[in-house]
Design an enzyme around this catalytic site. Structure first.
Site, mmCIF file in Angstrom:
data_model
loop_
_atom_site.group_PDB
_atom_site.id
_atom_site.type_symbol
_atom_site.label_atom_id
_atom_site.label_comp_id
_atom_site.label_asym_id
_atom_site.label_seq_id
_atom_site.Cartn_x
_atom_site.Cartn_y
_atom_site.Cartn_z
ATOM 1 C CE LYS A 11 3.626 1.133 1.648
ATOM 2 N NZ LYS A 11 2.845 -0.136 1.693
ATOM 3 C CE1 TYR A 51 3.788 -1.043 -3.582
ATOM 4 C CE2 TYR A 51 2.750 1.111 -3.643
ATOM 5 C CZ TYR A 51 3.441 0.134 -2.955
ATOM 6 O OH TYR A 51 3.797 0.329 -1.633
ATOM 7 C CG PHE A 59 -4.710 -4.904 -3.254
ATOM 8 C CD1 PHE A 59 -3.502 -4.235 -3.403
ATOM 9 C CD2 PHE A 59 -4.700 -6.296 -3.270
ATOM 10 C CE1 PHE A 59 -2.311 -4.928 -3.555
ATOM 11 C CE2 PHE A 59 -3.509 -6.997 -3.428
ATOM 12 C CZ PHE A 59 -2.308 -6.297 -3.566
ATOM 13 N NE ARG A 87 10.430 -7.395 1.734
ATOM 14 C CZ ARG A 87 9.249 -7.249 1.127
ATOM 15 N NH1 ARG A 87 8.873 -6.048 0.673
ATOM 16 N NH2 ARG A 87 8.447 -8.277 0.975
ATOM 17 C CB THR A 93 2.746 -7.826 3.214
ATOM 18 O OG1 THR A 93 3.962 -8.065 2.504
ATOM 19 C CG2 THR A 93 1.853 -6.901 2.416
ATOM 20 N NE ARG A 104 4.801 -3.057 6.014
ATOM 21 C CZ ARG A 104 5.131 -3.643 4.871
ATOM 22 N NH1 ARG A 104 5.406 -4.942 4.840
ATOM 23 N NH2 ARG A 104 5.184 -2.954 3.750
ATOM 24 C CG ASN A 114 1.635 -1.899 4.700
ATOM 25 O OD1 ASN A 114 1.728 -0.833 4.099
ATOM 26 N ND2 ASN A 114 1.836 -3.073 4.106
ATOM 27 C CG HIS A 117 8.095 0.264 -0.585
ATOM 28 N ND1 HIS A 117 7.579 -0.840 -1.213
ATOM 29 C CD2 HIS A 117 9.300 0.511 -1.175
ATOM 30 C CE1 HIS A 117 8.429 -1.224 -2.168
ATOM 31 N NE2 HIS A 117 9.477 -0.425 -2.164
ATOM 32 C CD GLU A 128 11.013 -0.800 -5.266
ATOM 33 O OE1 GLU A 128 11.620 -0.579 -4.192
ATOM 34 O OE2 GLU A 128 10.181 -1.730 -5.405
#
Ligand code: IDP
Ligand code: MG
Length: 150
Positions: A11, A51, A59, A87, A93, A104, A114, A117, A128
């Site tokens: 990100k 998203y 948010f 993951r 998250t 993270r 964070n 993704h 995706e």
């Protein structure tokens, strides 16, 4: 070997903080194969589509602004179990709940910053990847493959 793929994205905060090499290093060293990679500014409609499942959340507007706030590194990684293992490597998250040793857990504090993704299922990954890489990804077999897979 199953040709499972995951969509992994650094990100804007991860790019701005110079974490691109660190993230790539972790996936490479685990043994996964890089199949797609590009640095790009994100159009708002692409962030919203990515998203879309979160569009009703309060948010959501801030999340879209965050993803569009600077370039991201969009990647496709391939290998056995890469969705679930990716993951785990990324962590929870909310970074305060992410274990140290995860990306993270090592590099982030707030949920809205964070760093990275990762697709949450093989089906999400397929959606995706077609969204972010409509041009397709590279075809290659790493020479180290027999040293990673028996
Ligand atoms: P994930 O990235 O771990 O899969 P998701 O629930 O899919 O988490 O949420 C997508 C992204 O939306 C998160 O990575 C985070 O950047 C943001 N997000 C999720 N929950 C919140 C929240 O409660 N406040 C602010 N941002 C959030
Ligand atoms: Mg998610």
């Amino acid at each position: 070997m199953a040709t499972e793929q995951s969509y992994i994205m650094i990100k804007p905060d991860g790019v701005q903080r110079g974490l691109v090499g660190e993230v790539i290093k972790r996936f490479e060293q685990r043994g996964y194969t890089l199949k797609g990679l590009k640095l790009m500014n994100v159009p708002k409609d692409l962030a919203e589509k990515h998203y879309q499942d979160l569009s009703a959340r309060p948010f959501f507007p801030a999340l879209v602004d965050y993803i569009c706030s600077g370039p991201v590194v969009a990647m496709v990684w391939e290998g056995k179990g890469v969705v679930a293992t990716g993951r785990k490597m990324i962590g929870a998250t909310n970074p305060l709940a992410s274990e140290p040793g995860t990306i993270r857990g090592d590099f982030a504090i707030e949920v809205g910053r964070n760093v990275i993704h990762g697709s949450d299922s093989v089906e999400s990954a397929q959606r995706e990847i077609s969204l972010w890489f409509p041009e397709g990804v590279a075809e290659w077999t790493p020479a180290a493959k027999p040293w990673i897979y028996e």
